[in-house]
Design a protein around this motif. Sequence first.
Motif, PDB file in Angstrom:
ATOM      1  N   SER A   1      -8.294  12.549   6.721  1.00 56.83           N
ATOM      2  CA  SER A   1      -9.438  12.226   7.575  1.00 56.83           C
ATOM      3  C   SER A   1     -10.304  11.177   6.870  1.00 56.83           C
ATOM      4  CB  SER A   1     -10.259  13.483   7.820  1.00 56.83           C
ATOM      5  OG  SER A   1     -10.789  13.908   6.582  1.00 56.83           O
ATOM      6  N   GLN A   2     -11.287  10.632   7.599  1.00 60.54           N
ATOM      7  CA  GLN A   2     -12.229   9.683   7.011  1.00 60.54           C
ATOM      8  C   GLN A   2     -12.952  10.347   5.843  1.00 60.54           C
ATOM      9  OE1 GLN A   2     -12.444   6.544   7.551  1.00 60.54           O
ATOM     10  NE2 GLN A   2     -14.232   6.202   6.240  1.00 60.54           N
ATOM     11  N   GLN A   3     -13.248  11.655   6.009  1.00 58.25           N
ATOM     12  CA  GLN A   3     -13.945  12.390   4.946  1.00 58.25           C
ATOM     13  C   GLN A   3     -13.073  12.473   3.686  1.00 58.25           C
ATOM     14  OE1 GLN A   3     -17.219  13.507   5.081  1.00 58.25           O
ATOM     15  NE2 GLN A   3     -16.756  13.633   2.893  1.00 58.25           N
TER      16      GLN A   3
ATOM     17  N   GLN B   1      -4.035   7.404   4.089  1.00 55.79           N
ATOM     18  CA  GLN B   1      -3.341   8.587   3.557  1.00 55.79           C
ATOM     19  C   GLN B   1      -2.756   8.295   2.168  1.00 55.79           C
ATOM     20  OE1 GLN B   1      -2.539  11.864   5.241  1.00 55.79           O
ATOM     21  NE2 GLN B   1      -2.278  12.166   3.031  1.00 55.79           N
ATOM     22  N   ASN B   2      -2.134   7.118   2.020  1.00 52.04           N
ATOM     23  CA  ASN B   2      -1.532   6.763   0.727  1.00 52.04           C
ATOM     24  C   ASN B   2      -2.590   6.639  -0.361  1.00 52.04           C
ATOM     25  OD1 ASN B   2       0.850   6.715   2.078  1.00 52.04           O
ATOM     26  ND2 ASN B   2       1.224   4.530   1.927  1.00 52.04           N
ATOM     27  N   TYR B   3      -3.777   6.119   0.033  1.00 54.08           N
ATOM     28  CA  TYR B   3      -4.870   5.993  -0.935  1.00 54.08           C
ATOM     29  C   TYR B   3      -5.289   7.382  -1.412  1.00 54.08           C
ATOM     30  CZ  TYR B   3      -9.228   4.426  -3.049  1.00 54.08           C
ATOM     31  OH  TYR B   3     -10.233   4.150  -3.960  1.00 54.08           O
ATOM     32  N   VAL B   4      -5.457   8.293  -0.448  1.00 53.48           N
ATOM     33  CA  VAL B   4      -5.881   9.666  -0.785  1.00 53.48           C
ATOM     34  C   VAL B   4      -4.833  10.333  -1.684  1.00 53.48           C
ATOM     35  CG1 VAL B   4      -6.293  11.965   0.209  1.00 53.48           C
ATOM     36  CG2 VAL B   4      -7.281   9.938   1.293  1.00 53.48           C
TER      37      VAL B   4
ATOM     38  N   LYS C   1      -8.162  -2.015   0.954  1.00 61.85           N
ATOM     39  CA  LYS C   1      -8.366  -3.128   1.893  1.00 61.85           C
ATOM     40  C   LYS C   1      -7.580  -2.891   3.192  1.00 61.85           C
ATOM     41  CE  LYS C   1     -10.278  -6.666   0.828  1.00 61.85           C
ATOM     42  NZ  LYS C   1     -11.709  -7.026   1.070  1.00 61.85           N
ATOM     43  N   GLN C   2      -6.344  -2.415   3.022  1.00 60.00           N
ATOM     44  CA  GLN C   2      -5.497  -2.187   4.207  1.00 60.00           C
ATOM     45  C   GLN C   2      -6.112  -1.093   5.087  1.00 60.00           C
ATOM     46  OE1 GLN C   2      -2.636  -4.056   4.304  1.00 60.00           O
ATOM     47  NE2 GLN C   2      -1.608  -3.262   6.097  1.00 60.00           N
ATOM     48  N   ALA C   3      -6.634  -0.037   4.422  1.00 61.15           N
ATOM     49  CA  ALA C   3      -7.187   1.097   5.165  1.00 61.15           C
ATOM     50  C   ALA C   3      -8.480   0.712   5.882  1.00 61.15           C
ATOM     51  CB  ALA C   3      -7.450   2.266   4.209  1.00 61.15           C
ATOM     52  N   THR C   4      -9.254  -0.214   5.294  1.00 63.36           N
ATOM     53  CA  THR C   4     -10.544  -0.540   5.898  1.00 63.36           C
ATOM     54  C   THR C   4     -10.503  -1.802   6.764  1.00 63.36           C
ATOM     55  OG1 THR C   4     -11.131  -1.658   3.834  1.00 63.36           O
ATOM     56  CG2 THR C   4     -11.920   0.609   4.111  1.00 63.36           C
ATOM     57  N   GLU C   5      -9.629  -2.767   6.401  1.00 60.78           N
ATOM     58  CA  GLU C   5      -9.630  -4.041   7.159  1.00 60.78           C
ATOM     59  C   GLU C   5      -8.316  -4.342   7.864  1.00 60.78           C
ATOM     60  OE1 GLU C   5     -11.123  -7.384   4.863  1.00 60.78           O
ATOM     61  OE2 GLU C   5     -12.274  -5.984   3.638  1.00 60.78           O
ATOM     62  N   GLY C   6      -7.258  -3.558   7.539  1.00 59.92           N
ATOM     63  CA  GLY C   6      -5.951  -3.852   8.134  1.00 59.92           C
ATOM     64  C   GLY C   6      -5.199  -4.885   7.306  1.00 59.92           C
TER      65      GLY C   6
END
Length: 378
Positions: A24-26, A94-97, A55-60
């Motif tokens: 989730s965003q959280q 998800q990958n970042y988390v 960057k990918q998660a926030t800007e694509g």
Amino acid sequence: MLVSEVFRLQVAKLHLGRPTMRASQQDFENALNQVKLLKKDPGNEVKLRLYALYKQATEGPCNMPKPGMLDFVNKAKWDAWNALGSLPKETARQNYVDLVSSLSSSSEAPSQGKRGADEKARESKDILVTSEDGITKITFNRPTKKNAISFQMYRDIILALKNASTDNTVMAVFTGTGDYYCSGNDLTNFTSATGGIEEAASNGAVLLRDFVNSFIDFPKPLVAVVNGPAVGISVTLLGLFDAVFASDRATFHTPFSQLGQSPEACSSYTFPKMMGSAKAAEMLLFGKKLTAREAWAQGLVTEVFPESTFETEVWTRLKTYAKLPPNAMRISKELIRKNEKEKLYAVNAEECTTLQARWLSEECMNAIMSFVSRKPKL
Ligand SMILES: CCCCC/C=C/C(=O)SCCNC(=O)CCNC(=O)[C@H](O)C(C)(C)COP(=O)(O)OP(=O)(O)OC[C@H]1O[C@@H](n2cnc3c(N)ncnc32)[C@H](O)[C@@H]1OP(=O)(O)O
């Protein structure tokens, strides 16, 4: 009583399991905070990966002009972000988390003896995952059932690929324990479920779609070491691999019509493209079983090795490949896959919808019931 009624009664006991979890965003925000608290510097390679995923998660997909050759730092950041191609924002999040969570746990974990940064193991009963010599090895490890894939194994593989896509290994390799590579979907998956059959089929389609997407999205070289016979989804998936090394004992069988089912893992697209429509139909419509050499002739297999030297020759080769520059391999794979990705997602989605309906058909129920009610061998 009709076979389908028996099937429905059995399916009433089925428990299919949950669809894959998404961060989730959280979770993402927690991971952003957690990264600041890491006790150890994770090193430049991992920091670049974190930057790219953020960057990918926030800007694509990367939308910045490419920095000049001499602007080393920004060029490395741009390369890392750009290498993620069209990875969906949700997957990047998800990958970042997952990456932050693995960094946090490894910085807290007690020393694991000789296991270091380039050698670690994650245990799961029927899917073994080990990392050594830069290679993540994922093994179907259920030899008493010819390595048939249970619902839990699908989920374990999704997780293993997700971890391997961001860890410090260079490639992922699939193989099997025992005499089989894999006998495909566990045909009892649907006969031991609880809840309604429609719900079971719908959950199965979601799981299958996520499973196949994790192969489409895998960013590093993906290799199959086919040690013995392969059936069903373990064959169709090979169309999404970068190399397939087979023992001359291996066979390739997709008995979908016999099972009242239809092709999956994008094989309705990759097989005709690879071998031409006539040969693809022999496999996908008529269930013709190919020898390793026939599969090589159709372009499904990269190289066939004699059984006696198979393991030694293949693993020596793979260890050499794993020493090649990892970023170059990833970027080349991205180039090869990039123009196909949207098509593959669409084919996967359509195949899953079709299969969902097939699983509810009389033809399929009869075939599964006849397998599960076979006479035991003496
Ligand atoms: C939700 C995602 C869905 C994805 C859609 C995927 C579709 C597919 O993958 S379709 C292909 C499905 N697979 C099959 O149709 C293969 C079925 N199995 C067989 O035909 C045979 O077992 C065999 C040819 C693979 C091996 O035959 P044999 O050497 O005679 O060995 P046994 O039949 O005695 O098998 C030993 C043991 O393993 C069990 N087993 C083997 N394959 C499967 C399987 N796919 N699903 C469930 N169980 C399997 C078999 O029942 C035996 O068990 P025991 O009787 O308990 O010893």
